[in-house]
Motif scaffolding. Structure first.
Motif, PDB file in Angstrom:
ATOM      1  N   MET A 140       0.852  -1.170   0.000  1.00 13.66           N
ATOM      2  CA  MET A 140       0.000   0.000   0.000  1.00 13.66           C
ATOM      3  C   MET A 140       0.900   1.235   0.000  1.00 13.66           C
ATOM      4  O   MET A 140       1.981   1.223   0.577  1.00 13.66           O
ATOM      5  N   LYS A 141       0.427   2.298  -0.648  1.00 18.47           N
ATOM      6  CA  LYS A 141       1.193   3.529  -0.718  1.00 18.47           C
ATOM      7  C   LYS A 141       0.263   4.722  -0.524  1.00 18.47           C
ATOM      8  O   LYS A 141      -0.871   4.716  -0.989  1.00 18.47           O
ATOM      9  N   VAL A 142       0.772   5.750   0.165  1.00 15.92           N
ATOM     10  CA  VAL A 142       0.032   6.992   0.358  1.00 15.92           C
ATOM     11  C   VAL A 142       0.861   8.124  -0.225  1.00 15.92           C
ATOM     12  O   VAL A 142       2.064   8.225   0.039  1.00 15.92           O
ATOM     13  N   THR A 143       0.215   8.971  -1.023  1.00 10.71           N
ATOM     14  CA  THR A 143       0.878  10.138  -1.603  1.00 10.71           C
ATOM     15  C   THR A 143      -0.010  11.356  -1.392  1.00 10.71           C
ATOM     16  O   THR A 143      -1.197  11.227  -1.090  1.00 10.71           O
ATOM     17  N   SER A 144       0.583  12.538  -1.548  1.00  9.95           N
ATOM     18  CA  SER A 144      -0.184  13.778  -1.414  1.00  9.95           C
ATOM     19  C   SER A 144       0.322  14.816  -2.400  1.00  9.95           C
ATOM     20  O   SER A 144       1.527  15.063  -2.487  1.00  9.95           O
ATOM     21  N   THR A 145      -0.615  15.423  -3.113  1.00 13.51           N
ATOM     22  CA  THR A 145      -0.273  16.534  -4.000  1.00 13.51           C
ATOM     23  C   THR A 145      -0.052  17.807  -3.196  1.00 13.51           C
ATOM     24  O   THR A 145       0.353  18.826  -3.753  1.00 13.51           O
ATOM     25  N   GLY A 146      -0.290  17.751  -1.898  1.00 12.87           N
ATOM     26  CA  GLY A 146      -0.093  18.906  -1.022  1.00 12.87           C
ATOM     27  C   GLY A 146       1.346  19.081  -0.557  1.00 12.87           C
ATOM     28  O   GLY A 146       1.640  20.008   0.193  1.00 12.87           O
ATOM     29  N   ILE A 147       2.229  18.197  -0.992  1.00 14.13           N
ATOM     30  CA  ILE A 147       3.642  18.276  -0.616  1.00 14.13           C
ATOM     31  C   ILE A 147       4.436  18.818  -1.802  1.00 14.13           C
ATOM     32  O   ILE A 147       4.356  18.295  -2.909  1.00 14.13           O
ATOM     33  N   ILE A 148       5.191  19.879  -1.536  1.00 22.01           N
ATOM     34  CA  ILE A 148       6.017  20.510  -2.565  1.00 22.01           C
ATOM     35  C   ILE A 148       7.445  20.616  -2.039  1.00 22.01           C
ATOM     36  O   ILE A 148       7.685  21.246  -1.012  1.00 22.01           O
ATOM     37  N   ASN A 149       8.363  19.959  -2.725  1.00 24.21           N
ATOM     38  CA  ASN A 149       9.780  19.979  -2.334  1.00 24.21           C
ATOM     39  C   ASN A 149       9.996  19.601  -0.871  1.00 24.21           C
ATOM     40  O   ASN A 149      10.781  20.225  -0.163  1.00 24.21           O
ATOM     41  N   GLY A 150       9.280  18.566  -0.421  1.00 27.30           N
ATOM     42  CA  GLY A 150       9.461  18.064   0.945  1.00 27.30           C
ATOM     43  C   GLY A 150       8.710  18.823   2.022  1.00 27.30           C
ATOM     44  O   GLY A 150       8.845  18.509   3.202  1.00 27.30           O
ATOM     45  N   TYR A 151       7.899  19.823   1.634  1.00 27.15           N
ATOM     46  CA  TYR A 151       7.127  20.617   2.597  1.00 27.15           C
ATOM     47  C   TYR A 151       5.645  20.565   2.261  1.00 27.15           C
ATOM     48  O   TYR A 151       5.267  20.625   1.086  1.00 27.15           O
TER      49      TYR A 151
END
Length: 165
Positions: A1-12
């Protein structure tokens, strides 16, 4: 399973999910919750439980600050939201309802945005795939969710990023 977020930009985490947001509650607290996607959930997954927390808060307040708890999430794509009453899942109590705050359990049962007081903090969004829905009511405590999940966790995944102070 994997979780990702488009709310993360350059590690922040993007500013809009915390104290630098333009979407603040009347009391100045950030209310726009982070978007995330879940992929490759294990076969047999019935629902998801979610915790967004800040272990870097320990030196400041003495415990890991809980910013968001969710149970009975069915969607694998969660859009960013500024709603305090999302009908798509049950929200639990955050650390805003603690000895460090005067918020009631009901007021603290929603997304509580990132606001590191001293330095940049790392925030962890952990998602648990469950083989059932949890019998919890709005305003549940994290420990109640963890107890209810016992024996029902099929997998879990985490995405982490910093938020600026």
């Amino acid at each position: 399973m994997k979780v990702t977020s488009t709310g993360i930009i350059n590690g922040y985490w993007d500013d809009r999910f915390g104290k630098y947001s333009n979407d603040l509650a009347a009391d100045g607290k950030p209310v726009r919750s982070v978007p995330f996607s879940i992929t490759d959930a294990p076969k047999g997954t019935v629902s998801f439980a979610v915790v967004l927390d800040d272990p870097d808060a320990i030196p400041v307040c003495g415990f890991t600050w809980i910013h968001w708890t969710i149970c009975n999430l069915m969607d694998t794509d969660v859009a960013e939201d500024i709603s305090r009453n999302n009908p798509d899942f049950i929200q639990g109590c955050t650390s805003e309802h603690s000895v460090a705050s005067h918020e009631s359990r009901e007021e603290a049962s929603c997304y509580g945005g990132m606001a590191p007081p001293d330095q940049d903090h790392e925030y962890d969004l952990t998602v648990y795939a469950l083989d059932c829905k949890l019998d919890l009511q709005p305003g549940f405590y994290l420990n109640e969710m963890m107890h209810a999940m016992r024996g029902h966790v099929l997998d879990h995944a985490r995405v982490s990023a910093m938020y600026r102070a």
